[in-house]
Design a protein around this motif. Structure first.
Motif, short mmCIF file in Angstrom:
data_model
loop_
_atom_site.label_atom_id
_atom_site.label_comp_id
_atom_site.label_asym_id
_atom_site.label_seq_id
_atom_site.Cartn_x
_atom_site.Cartn_y
_atom_site.Cartn_z
N UNK A 23 -1.93 34.25 45.55
CA UNK A 23 -2.84 35.39 45.52
C UNK A 23 -3.68 35.45 46.78
N UNK A 24 -3.83 34.30 47.46
CA UNK A 24 -4.59 34.25 48.70
C UNK A 24 -3.71 33.69 49.79
N UNK A 25 -3.95 34.12 51.02
CA UNK A 25 -3.15 33.64 52.15
C UNK A 25 -3.97 32.79 53.10
N UNK A 26 -5.20 32.45 52.72
CA UNK A 26 -6.01 31.59 53.58
C UNK A 26 -6.93 30.74 52.71
N UNK A 27 -7.33 29.62 53.28
CA UNK A 27 -8.21 28.71 52.56
C UNK A 27 -7.93 27.27 52.96
N UNK A 28 -8.69 26.35 52.41
CA UNK A 28 -8.53 24.93 52.72
C UNK A 28 -7.64 24.29 51.66
N UNK A 29 -6.60 23.62 52.11
CA UNK A 29 -5.72 22.83 51.26
C UNK A 29 -5.99 21.36 51.56
N UNK A 30 -6.04 20.56 50.51
CA UNK A 30 -6.36 19.15 50.71
C UNK A 30 -5.51 18.28 49.80
N UNK A 31 -5.06 17.15 50.33
CA UNK A 31 -4.35 16.14 49.56
C UNK A 31 -5.19 14.87 49.59
N UNK A 32 -5.48 14.31 48.41
CA UNK A 32 -6.37 13.15 48.30
C UNK A 32 -5.73 12.02 47.52
N UNK A 33 -6.00 10.81 47.95
CA UNK A 33 -5.70 9.64 47.14
C UNK A 33 -6.89 9.44 46.21
N UNK A 34 -6.67 9.66 44.92
CA UNK A 34 -7.75 9.62 43.94
C UNK A 34 -7.95 8.21 43.39
N UNK A 35 -6.85 7.50 43.16
CA UNK A 35 -6.93 6.14 42.64
C UNK A 35 -5.70 5.37 43.09
N UNK A 36 -5.90 4.10 43.53
CA UNK A 36 -7.13 3.31 43.54
C UNK A 36 -8.04 3.67 44.70
N UNK A 164 -11.65 7.39 34.57
CA UNK A 164 -12.81 8.27 34.41
C UNK A 164 -14.01 7.70 35.17
N UNK A 165 -14.29 6.43 34.93
CA UNK A 165 -15.43 5.80 35.57
C UNK A 165 -15.23 5.69 37.08
N UNK A 166 -14.02 5.38 37.51
CA UNK A 166 -13.75 5.20 38.94
C UNK A 166 -13.96 6.48 39.73
N UNK A 167 -13.61 7.62 39.15
CA UNK A 167 -13.72 8.88 39.89
C UNK A 167 -15.07 9.57 39.69
N UNK A 168 -15.96 8.96 38.90
CA UNK A 168 -17.33 9.47 38.84
C UNK A 168 -18.11 9.06 40.08
N UNK A 169 -17.66 8.01 40.73
CA UNK A 169 -18.34 7.49 41.91
C UNK A 169 -18.21 8.48 43.06
N UNK A 170 -19.32 8.99 43.54
CA UNK A 170 -19.29 9.99 44.60
C UNK A 170 -19.28 9.38 45.99
N UNK A 171 -19.15 8.06 46.08
CA UNK A 171 -19.09 7.38 47.36
C UNK A 171 -17.66 6.94 47.61
N UNK A 172 -16.93 7.73 48.38
CA UNK A 172 -15.55 7.37 48.71
C UNK A 172 -15.26 7.77 50.14
N UNK A 173 -14.30 7.10 50.73
CA UNK A 173 -14.00 7.28 52.14
C UNK A 173 -13.26 8.59 52.40
N UNK A 174 -13.56 9.22 53.55
CA UNK A 174 -12.83 10.41 53.97
C UNK A 174 -11.37 10.09 54.26
N UNK A 175 -11.07 8.79 54.50
CA UNK A 175 -9.69 8.39 54.74
C UNK A 175 -8.81 8.61 53.52
N UNK A 176 -9.43 8.88 52.39
CA UNK A 176 -8.67 9.12 51.16
C UNK A 176 -8.18 10.55 51.07
#
Length: 283
Positions: A23-36, A164-176
């Protein structure tokens, strides 16, 4: 938040995906390592490796492919890459409207973290974007890749795995995370492959990844656990164990698999064959 395992994406595509236009042709796409994450966990019979795709509908224009490998930092050896293949195909995102499924989670199990150690998880993302050739006046697909990674530790006295608990932590590296600024999409008009396919046009700006935005709630965590348990208890996985290609985790398997579980794990054999064929074509 829709969940796709390494098994189900192939099953969906084989059943005949519905190619829904973005539906949109522009925007930010991101791929993240969520766990571990860069943390310490108790050894476990299996550990989920979870990635997320933010803005997944637009991600289909990038032709994403994702792979990872694990290294034992204690002795410097490479751990086996796993049983069911290590690639995520964004074509699976076309099967339905993903407006209510952002981010999209993809995951698989890993059985080699059942002992104490220090580990490095190195992941590589491959994508294609449209580049304009002014001499030939065509748009062609240009393949690119980026590698990132994290280190984590398993120790008997540490906390157990809690998504659940691991991804509540808002301190994570941008390398992820790896992020892209898609400014437009256009069809490939020339080149050696992909002619006629929709392709993303990227700008040269640097986008800061935001992997901490991805949280796994209790419903998603339960779905991941159920799906991975089903795949580890499947007849197909037992064949890999008997062949010495996989470890047998110490988990309790249901006495009788439900029809839904059988459907979930039924595509493993096809997936193994498809990954082998894909590896041969790309060699």
């Amino acid at each position: 938040m829709r969940l796709l395992t390494w098994v189900t994406w192939l099953s969906i595509s084989l059943l005949g995906a519905v190619d829904a236009a973005a539906s949109d042709t522009s925007g930010v796409v991101e791929v993240d390592l969520v766990f571990p994450r860069n943390d310490t966990y108790a050894p476990a019979p299996y550990v989920p490796i979870v990635f997320a795709v933010q803005n997944p509908e637009l991600a289909s224009s990038l032709s994403l492919r994702l792979g990872f490998e694990v290294w034992n930092m204690t002795n410097g050896s490479k751990v086996d890459e796993g049983s069911f293949g290590d690639y995520y195909e964004s074509s699976s995102l076309n099967w339905t409207n993903t407006s209510s499924s952002d981010p999209e989670l993809v995951y698989r199990h890993y059985t080699e973290f059942n002992t104490e150690g220090k580990w490095s998880l190195v992941w590589n993302l491959i994508w294609s974007n449209c580049t304009y050739d002014p001499l030939r006046e065509i748009y062609y697909q240009k393949g690119q890749s980026q590698t990132s990674g994290i280190t984590f530790t398993t120790k008997k006295t540490a906390q157990g795995i809690d998504l659940v608990d691991a991804t509540k932590n808002q301190s994570c590296s941008e390398n992820q995370g790896i992020a892209f600024n898609v400014v437009d999409t256009t069809k490939v008009t020339g080149g050696s492959y992909g002619v006629g396919e929709q392709c993303a046009v990227l700008d040269n700006s640097t986008v800061t990844p935001t992997p901490c935005r991805v949280n796994i709630d209790s419903t998603a965590a339960s779905s991941i656990t159920a799906a991975l348990t089903a795949s580890l208890c499947s007849d197909e996985y037992r064949m890999w164990v008997e062949a010495g290609r996989a470890q047998e985790p110490e988990i309790s398997c249901p006495a009788d698999e439900s029809a839904a579980q059988q459907l979930l794990v039924g595509g493993i054999t096809c997936l193994i064959a498809a990954i082998g064929a894909l590896s041969y074509l790309l060699a």
